[in-house]
Write an enzyme that holds these catalytic residues in place. Structure first.
Site, PDB file in Angstrom:
ATOM      1  N   LYS A 265       7.637   3.695   5.617  1.00 41.45           N
ATOM      2  CA  LYS A 265       7.978   2.482   6.365  1.00 41.45           C
ATOM      3  C   LYS A 265       8.814   2.839   7.592  1.00 41.45           C
ATOM      4  CE  LYS A 265       8.384  -0.799   2.460  1.00 41.45           C
ATOM      5  NZ  LYS A 265       7.281  -1.704   2.820  1.00 41.45           N
ATOM      6  N   ASP A 276      13.487  -4.361  -3.784  1.00 42.59           N
ATOM      7  CA  ASP A 276      12.124  -4.289  -4.300  1.00 42.59           C
ATOM      8  C   ASP A 276      12.057  -4.255  -5.833  1.00 42.59           C
ATOM      9  OD1 ASP A 276       9.534  -4.542  -3.371  1.00 42.59           O
ATOM     10  OD2 ASP A 276       9.160  -2.390  -3.284  1.00 42.59           O
ATOM     11  N   ARG A 339       1.767  -2.847  -6.889  1.00 40.65           N
ATOM     12  CA  ARG A 339       0.585  -3.190  -7.698  1.00 40.65           C
ATOM     13  C   ARG A 339       0.220  -2.043  -8.641  1.00 40.65           C
ATOM     14  NH1 ARG A 339      -2.676  -4.129  -2.208  1.00 40.65           N
ATOM     15  NH2 ARG A 339      -0.532  -4.610  -1.615  1.00 40.65           N
TER      16      ARG A 339
HETATM   17  N1  BES Z   1       7.847  -4.050  -1.219  1.00 42.93           N
HETATM   18  C1  BES Z   1       6.851  -4.252  -0.220  1.00 42.93           C
HETATM   19  C2  BES Z   1       6.656  -5.724   0.153  1.00 42.93           C
HETATM   20  C3  BES Z   1       7.821  -6.455   0.773  1.00 42.93           C
HETATM   21  C4  BES Z   1       7.841  -6.698   2.128  1.00 42.93           C
HETATM   22  C5  BES Z   1       8.839  -6.965  -0.011  1.00 42.93           C
HETATM   23  C6  BES Z   1       8.879  -7.414   2.699  1.00 42.93           C
HETATM   24  C7  BES Z   1       9.885  -7.675   0.554  1.00 42.93           C
HETATM   25  C8  BES Z   1       9.907  -7.904   1.894  1.00 42.93           C
HETATM   26  C9  BES Z   1       5.523  -3.708  -0.722  1.00 42.93           C
HETATM   27  O1  BES Z   1       5.600  -2.621  -1.563  1.00 42.93           O
HETATM   28  C10 BES Z   1       4.757  -3.264   0.481  1.00 42.93           C
HETATM   29  O2  BES Z   1       5.194  -2.369   1.132  1.00 42.93           O
HETATM   30  N2  BES Z   1       3.628  -3.922   0.750  1.00 42.93           N
HETATM   31  C11 BES Z   1       2.818  -3.609   1.861  1.00 42.93           C
HETATM   32  C12 BES Z   1       1.393  -3.629   1.409  1.00 42.93           C
HETATM   33  C13 BES Z   1       0.416  -3.024   2.390  1.00 42.93           C
HETATM   34  C14 BES Z   1       0.672  -1.533   2.526  1.00 42.93           C
HETATM   35  C15 BES Z   1      -0.988  -3.254   1.891  1.00 42.93           C
HETATM   36  C16 BES Z   1       3.062  -4.641   2.951  1.00 42.93           C
HETATM   37  O3  BES Z   1       3.339  -5.800   2.625  1.00 42.93           O
HETATM   38  O4  BES Z   1       3.030  -4.270   4.118  1.00 42.93           O
HETATM   39 ZN    ZN Z   2       7.295  -2.414  -2.657  1.00 46.22          ZN
HETATM   40 MN    MN Z   3       5.671  -0.770  -0.558  1.00 49.36          MN
END
Ligand code: BES
Ligand code: ZN
Ligand code: MN
Length: 485
Positions: A265, A276, A339
């Protein structure tokens, strides 16, 4: 915090603050009328001057009024009398508590609940306790000071203790989220959950990394591999129902820090990723309250705890994992890790004999794009079960909205090399493609997925709550268990 029934009259209680209520038509609640009388009409005067309007959540402080023993009177707006519900009661009390708790004040006395039902009153007690609890765990100079004593007028001891059980559970959830990620590791979380279980009389089982191997949790273990911190799976059991009755399963995503893994990220998106594990924290908070309230239902809480990090052994893009159920998953983004963790935990929930399942997860940014910061996304394979969960949320005043599960979303996670892949085609509809992956692992059991990525963590404070972990949906899960048939 010590919570006691207030027996003195509202004007004679020697508290640092008393709280009374006013509706939006300018109608004072009974105790507010008493204050008005004791002060020779001070509140009537303020209503006439439109200083007090009764708007939901508005606060007017009257300092050291003659005729009143308390150092200040806080008049909290309750909005429309007909519209006042459990969420409104919670937020009104919490707003007052947050304002009073902004300075070190030893005691507060709430005289609020004339003609409220027991559930509204205990939600308000919960709000009064939670509202003055902040995220300043490591600040020497606190921003918020929980009262030592809370006096509450007009409710039975049962209502007070129910409110306190809810509040202590919401506070537990918030603290687990607010602790820094290097402290709240998977092992630390499991240890805290175990301690809570022993105190509360819940059965508890913790799977360490060896047990997770034996149990073939290949999907969860793949995520954990990039971290020095070993993973855990915690199973909590509340046996409040008939022996042998299939339990309600509450499943939580517990990624104690999400760096994104090799699909790293950017720094700005990583800043809040200690949150998370909020799904797991919500499950632990809720089952704590369910046990304390001795609800007559069997509930099993399962949380998958891992850290999503980067090292020489991190799981990679192109990897194919074999999940516990035997399904194979192609990894095309290591940041879609939640997931993968839940895939194995859901499989355990089914094996444990769950009658129905709810999972909670800070799963996708896409859900926040769709619904905004304050609303939870609901996705399901069983409309009747989803309706029950949505109804419980509504009853509690927590905002949730259903998103569709059209088959086309499922087509997006088909893989050429494995049974499925862990992301959809492109970023559109990301909340639902994530849910479609989860659905693959519930074996047709009635299941509701709650994406709490928005509401679980407040980036800025609300009038009724400090920023940080919110404890959102703990009260809703307790309500679901109360309504269990
Ligand atoms: N933990 C994140 C989602 C998240 C985003 C939680 C903002 C709280 C606030 C999750 O693991 C993630 O990174 N999801 C990705 C999925 C994508 C790679 C398909 C996302 O939402 O960008
Ligand atoms: Zn996550
Ligand atoms: Mn993630």
């Amino acid at each position: 915090m010590k919570v006691t029934a207030a027996t003195e009259s509202v004007s004679s209680i020697a508290s640092d603050a008393v709280v009374v209520g006013c509706y939006s038509d300018g109608a004072l609640q009974a105790s507010a009328k008493e204050i008005d009388k004791a002060t020779g009409g001070a509140l009537t005067k303020l209503i006439e001057a439109k200083e007090i309007e009764g708007k939901a959540g508005s606060l007017t402080t009257v300092l050291a009024p003659a005729g009143v023993a308390a150092s200040q009177v806080v008049v909290v707006g309750l909005g429309d009398r007909e519209k006042l519900d459990r969420g409104g009661a919670f937020r009104a009390a919490a707003s007052a508590a947050k304002q009073i708790g902004s300075k070190e004040r030893k005691s507060a006395a709430f005289y609020l609940d004339d003609e409220w039902d027991a559930d509204d009153a205990s939600a308000a007690v919960c709000g009064a306790i939670v509202g003055c609890q902040g995220q300043d765990l490591y600040r020497e100079k606190k921003n918020l000071f929980p009262f030592e004593e809370l006096h509450w007028a007009g409710s039975s001891d049962d209502v007070l203790s129910a409110g306190q059980s809810l509040a202590d559970s919401v506070s537990l959830t918030r603290r687990l989220v607010n602790e820094p990620p290097s402290k709240m590791t998977p092992v630390a979380f499991a240890t805290d959950a175990e301690a809570m279980a022993k105190e509360t009389g819940l059965e508890v089982e913790v799977w360490d990394e060896k047990k997770l191997e034996v149990e073939r949790c290949g999907s969860l273990l793949a995520v954990a591999r990039g971290s020095e911190q070993p993973p855990r799976l915690v199973i909590l059991r509340h046996n409040g129902g008939k022996a042998g009755d299939a339990p309600l399963a509450l499943v939580g995503k517990g990624v104690t820090f999400d760096s994104g893994g090799l699909s790293l990220k950017p720094s700005d998106s990583m800043k809040t990723m200690k949150c998370d594990m909020a799904g797991a924290a919500t499950v632990v908070g809720a089952i704590r309250a369910i046990a304390e309230l001795k609800l007559s239902v069997n509930v099993i809480g399962l949380v998958g705890l891992v850290e999503n990090m980067v090292n020489g052994d991190s799981y990679k893009l192109g990897d194919v994992l074999t999940a516990r159920s035997g399904k194979t998953i192609e990894v095309l983004n290591t940041d879609a890790e939640g997931r993968l963790v839940l895939a194995d935990v859901l499989d355990v929930a089914v094996e444990q004999g769950a009658a129905k399942i709810i999972d909670l997860a800070t799963l996708t940014g896409a859900c926040v794009v769709a619904l905004g910061l304050d609303v939870t996304g609901l996705m399901t394979n069983d409309q009747a079960w989803c309706d029950e969960v949505a109804e419980a949320a509504k009853t509690c005043g927590e905002q949730a909205w259903q998103l569709p599960m059209f088959e086309e979303y499922g087509e997006q996670i088909q893989s050429k090399v494995a049974d499925i892949k862990n992301i959809g085609e492109g970023r559109w509809g990301g909340a639902m493609t994530a849910a479609k992956l989860l659905e693959e692992f519930v074996q047709g059991k009635p299941w509701v997925h709650m994406d709490i990525a928005g509401p679980a963590f407040l980036e800025s404070p609300k009038p009724w709550m400090d920023a940080g972990g919110s404890g959102a949906f703990v009260r809703t899960l307790v309500e679901v268990a109360r309504q269990w048939k």
